[in-house]
Enzyme design. Sequence first.
Site, short mmCIF file in Angstrom:
data_model
loop_
_atom_site.label_atom_id
_atom_site.label_comp_id
_atom_site.label_asym_id
_atom_site.label_seq_id
_atom_site.Cartn_x
_atom_site.Cartn_y
_atom_site.Cartn_z
N GLU A 132 -5.75 0.09 11.22
CA GLU A 132 -6.12 0.39 9.91
C GLU A 132 -7.67 -0.01 10.06
O GLU A 132 -8.08 -0.97 9.74
CB GLU A 132 -5.29 -0.73 9.35
CG GLU A 132 -5.42 -0.10 7.76
CD GLU A 132 -4.44 -1.48 6.74
OE1 GLU A 132 -4.48 -0.82 5.84
OE2 GLU A 132 -4.11 -1.87 7.33
N CYS A 158 0.60 -0.97 8.28
CA CYS A 158 0.39 -1.91 7.40
C CYS A 158 2.08 -2.39 6.25
O CYS A 158 3.18 -2.10 7.06
CB CYS A 158 -1.30 -2.88 6.95
SG CYS A 158 -0.84 -4.09 6.54
N LYS A 180 -1.50 7.10 3.74
CA LYS A 180 -0.02 5.55 3.49
C LYS A 180 0.42 5.95 2.26
O LYS A 180 0.17 6.33 1.50
CB LYS A 180 -1.11 4.30 3.02
CG LYS A 180 -0.01 3.02 3.26
CD LYS A 180 -0.70 2.33 3.23
CE LYS A 180 -0.14 1.15 2.87
NZ LYS A 180 -0.67 -0.41 3.47
#
Length: 523
Positions: A284, A397, A347
């Site tokens: 990330e 994540c 995301k």
Amino acid sequence: MTVLLSFPLPPRGQRGALVAAPLAGLTMALAFPGTGWWPLGWIGPGLLFLLIRGAPPFSAALRGWLFGVACYAVTVWWVNESMTVFGGLAPTLGEAITLLLAATMALFPALFAGLTAKVAAGLGERVAFATAPFLWVAGEFVRERLPDIGFPWARLGDTQYRVTPVIQMAELAGTEFLSFVMIAFGAAGAYAVVALGEGRRRDALAAGGVALFFFGAPWLYGTARLAALDAESTGERLTVAALQGNIDQHRKWERDYAGVQLSIYEELTREGVARGAALVVWPETAASWEVGRHPLFDQRMRLLSAATGVPLIFGAPAEEYDAAGKRSSYNRAWSLDPAGRMEYYDKVKLAPFGEFVPFGRLLFFVRNVTTYIGDLRPGDRLAPLQAGPYRVGVQICFEAIFPAYSRRLVTDGAQLLAVITNDSWFGRSPSSEQALAMAVMRGVENRVPVVRAAQSGVSAVVGADGRILDRKELFETGMAVATVKLRSPGDRLTLYTRGGALFQWLAVAVSVAALVAARRRRG
């Protein structure tokens, strides 16, 4: 459960139970990654059942809450480190917030304990015994589905992530199904212990047989499934590398450090390709600049993919402006192939109090307390990225702890899942290992390999059977490299991938029905 909930407490037992509850919770905490004493994950529920036997609903709920506070305070203590070291909070305030988080998570075992006692009071202990595993699963499911603040961290089934035969059962109905089996074992085991203490050997033997079934079934099923998976010889193989740059989080966003970071990942990429990798995954925000706004760095990325001949997956920050000039920031993942083709994914599931403030109008004061919280917008599209010839379901994540997102990506054709993350915020804590455990479960649930690339670790490559094929430990520079079998369009989807949360909704329905019936009976 007749004896389990009605066996009288010894003198001063009420007070003793309130002391024993946190100790039992600590026992459960030791089962989670970090310590990883997985057998305690089977024993902990039994201790909780023993603690709530014979107690009225409110008293049982209090014991369940104390159990949960102790368990989760030990399991998620690393939240304090992220808030104090990187968020600028005073240590006392960070500890208070961490304890508040644990106390909030503990509401679910409190509800479980109280509602189990309520069912026992209304319908009898036998019905409560049968209902208890459904109540636990319903609680885990609700914890996941809470709008904006859902935090399904530390599911009971996650404690078994390294017990490869046992976790195979997750393909049937998800990780919560394994939790169901473990709760049923704990209840039956507790019943057997109490019955044996009363000298009722026949009841103890029967309950022991039930406990043995629930403990043995996952081992038998898993052993058979692993043998079948090992016997499969067809399917495309791919060697993949998960890079771990071990970047200093305190320097990560310094403008003159971006080139240094890029050089680290360029070197690791070449090393991974030299070791046979045909797909390389960076963590990330491994690219610490906005792609498309730094021509030199963008060109270096394209040249790297072209020179090595492999596609790359990497994370980067992103900003976009609307017609009125309003800025929106995103946490973005990119795919880049040797021909220069690129796709991106924003995301969709942001971390509350990390990437945004939930209920912002109500909690307007939070940003005045810490600089730790971002102000990102969620993406509006969940779909696999095309990375060369491969369809990759990228998760950033926090998203990987939510089973529904992984399932959706596999349903839409993902051949493997790539979890890119930055766990540097949490220092040398069990956080990354706990997140890895959940990534392992996502792979087994959907029978798809998982590659986890973390900035500071733990990075890993996981087979579709849940075996960790290679890993890189915390705060080491390097990579995890392994060959996995990709999903192919002809592979049959698992029962969980096809049915989704059907079992979890069933658990909610059974729980509600039992509670309504218990209330009517008492009324």
